[in-house]
Design a protein around this motif. Structure first.
Motif, short mmCIF file in Angstrom:
data_model
loop_
_atom_site.label_atom_id
_atom_site.label_comp_id
_atom_site.label_asym_id
_atom_site.label_seq_id
_atom_site.Cartn_x
_atom_site.Cartn_y
_atom_site.Cartn_z
N LEU A 53 -13.13 13.85 -12.96
CA LEU A 53 -12.53 13.78 -13.01
C LEU A 53 -12.45 11.78 -12.34
O LEU A 53 -11.67 11.31 -13.26
CB LEU A 53 -12.01 13.37 -11.45
N SER A 54 -14.15 11.88 -12.65
CA SER A 54 -14.31 10.12 -12.87
C SER A 54 -14.95 9.87 -14.13
O SER A 54 -14.84 9.05 -14.52
CB SER A 54 -15.89 10.43 -12.02
N THR A 55 -14.92 10.68 -15.43
CA THR A 55 -14.52 10.66 -16.75
C THR A 55 -13.68 9.86 -17.34
O THR A 55 -14.12 9.50 -18.26
CB THR A 55 -15.76 11.78 -16.76
N LEU A 56 -12.92 10.11 -16.33
CA LEU A 56 -11.06 10.04 -17.34
C LEU A 56 -10.78 8.78 -16.74
O LEU A 56 -9.97 8.49 -17.03
CB LEU A 56 -10.09 10.59 -16.65
N GLY A 57 -11.54 8.51 -16.12
CA GLY A 57 -11.12 6.63 -15.41
C GLY A 57 -10.66 6.57 -13.80
O GLY A 57 -10.05 5.60 -13.70
N PHE A 117 -4.80 6.60 -1.53
CA PHE A 117 -4.57 7.53 -3.07
C PHE A 117 -3.68 7.98 -3.16
O PHE A 117 -2.08 8.40 -2.83
CB PHE A 117 -5.47 8.68 -2.42
N ASP A 118 -3.03 8.32 -4.60
CA ASP A 118 -2.37 8.55 -5.33
C ASP A 118 -1.94 9.89 -6.00
O ASP A 118 -1.42 10.60 -5.66
CB ASP A 118 -2.30 8.32 -6.65
N PHE A 140 -1.34 13.75 -14.32
CA PHE A 140 -1.48 12.80 -14.64
C PHE A 140 -0.93 11.79 -15.05
O PHE A 140 -0.56 12.13 -16.47
CB PHE A 140 -3.00 12.69 -14.74
N PRO A 141 -0.11 10.79 -14.61
CA PRO A 141 0.84 9.68 -15.71
C PRO A 141 -0.62 9.47 -17.25
O PRO A 141 -1.78 8.95 -16.94
CB PRO A 141 1.07 8.62 -14.94
N ASN A 174 -2.45 7.36 -19.27
CA ASN A 174 -3.53 6.02 -19.56
C ASN A 174 -3.66 5.19 -18.29
O ASN A 174 -3.08 4.39 -17.71
CB ASN A 174 -2.41 5.02 -19.97
N SER A 175 -3.92 6.41 -17.52
CA SER A 175 -3.62 6.04 -16.06
C SER A 175 -4.94 5.87 -15.18
O SER A 175 -5.87 6.72 -15.83
CB SER A 175 -2.25 7.36 -14.95
N SER A 176 -5.31 4.93 -13.67
CA SER A 176 -6.18 5.48 -13.27
C SER A 176 -5.97 5.66 -11.55
O SER A 176 -5.52 4.43 -10.82
CB SER A 176 -7.30 3.78 -13.36
N LEU A 177 -5.83 6.39 -11.54
CA LEU A 177 -5.97 6.78 -10.34
C LEU A 177 -6.65 6.77 -8.95
O LEU A 177 -7.98 7.21 -9.20
CB LEU A 177 -5.35 8.57 -9.60
N ASP A 178 -5.80 6.91 -7.29
CA ASP A 178 -7.18 7.05 -6.66
C ASP A 178 -6.35 8.63 -5.57
O ASP A 178 -6.07 8.64 -5.56
CB ASP A 178 -7.23 5.86 -5.32
#
Length: 263
Positions: A59-63, A109-110, A37-38, A40-44
């Motif tokens: 994964l959702s807890t990571l934003g 999606f990312d 993951f990049p 400080n990212s918030s991915l779809d």
């Protein structure tokens, strides 16, 4: 196949997710994802064959914003039972992975993620169709990360040799479907090495990384043996950690994790 995984849904977390072996193997997967993951990212993220939702919730807890799907209505029911009133909860949906191409999610999606053998439930033709559909669902430069069972597993072969069950030593090493036991129900399973994934995905994706998951950590069906030998399991986990960047042993591990980028 829906019915097979419906049967195992209630016991899945006990048998695998919360087992000692399951936790160790999943830790390897999560460590890989974090490096992917990049910052400080918030991915779809779209997860396919999500099971009881453990990875989606993590994964959702990571934003990240998660739509998590599974063919089994019972697996999705268990996953939904884990949701809380916290913000940014996963969106769990019942979906046959073979219907991905005809499903409109109203977003791109990312990342598309599949953990612990979800893609092994697909025949070679279905696998190729999955990559075609996945490419359409991803944003430019989107990725797939999948955890796949290869055609050989050293620890499994040693186990069958020790039991004198020589007919199963190389049971994975075939192009045909193998009937895998899922809670006393037979499920068609195809085993793929990374070169097979490359062949089936090359029109849409390029492989970035391949890493072993469980070269020394044994398959989860050996949990009953190792739960009383945690010192030995701890040693095997240390060995797994030491060799976790050794790509060539991926083809001889219980699973391997592979990342692919959209062309």
């Amino acid at each position: 196949m829906n019915e097979s995984f419906d049967i195992s849904a209630i016991s899945y977390d006990t048998v695998f997710t919360n087992s000692h072996i399951g936790k160790l193997q999943r830790k390897r997967v999560h460590d890989f994802l974090i490096t992917t993951f990049p910052k400080n990212s918030s991915l779809d993220i779209l997860e396919v064959n999500c099971g009881t939702g453990h990875d989606a919730i993590w994964l959702s807890t990571l934003g990240h914003h998660i739509i998590a799907t599974d063919i089994s209505t019972e697996m999705i029911a268990v996953a939904n039972s884990k949701l809380t009133k916290e913000s940014n909860q996963p969106d769990f949906r019942q979906l046959d992975i073979n219907s991905l191409d005809n499903t409109d999610f109203n977003r791109s999606f990312d990342l598309i993620f599949s953990d612990f053998g979800g893609l092994n439930c697909l025949s070679p033709l279905e696998l190729e169709n999955f990559f075609s559909a996945a490419a359409k669902k991803l944003k430019p430069n989107g990725k797939i990360v999948a955890v796949i069972m290869p055609k050989n597993c050293l620890m499994e072969s040693l186990y069958f040799i020790m039991k004198g069950n020589f007919s199963n030593v190389f049971r994975r090493n075939t192009k045909k479907a193998v009937l895998a036991n899922v809670e006393n129900t037979s499920v068609k399973t195809w085993y793929y090495n990374s070169k097979d994934i490359k062949k089936n995905s090359s029109s849409y994706f390029r492989i970035q990384k391949t890493k072993p998951i469980g070269f020394f950590i044994p398959p989860s069906y050996l949990e009953s043996f190792f739960k009383n030998r945690l010192g030995l399991l701890k040693l095997l986990n240390r060995l797994d950690s030491f060799f976790k960047h050794t790509t060539f042993i991926s083809s001889f591990s219980d699973h391997y994790i592979i990342s692919l980028s959209k062309k």
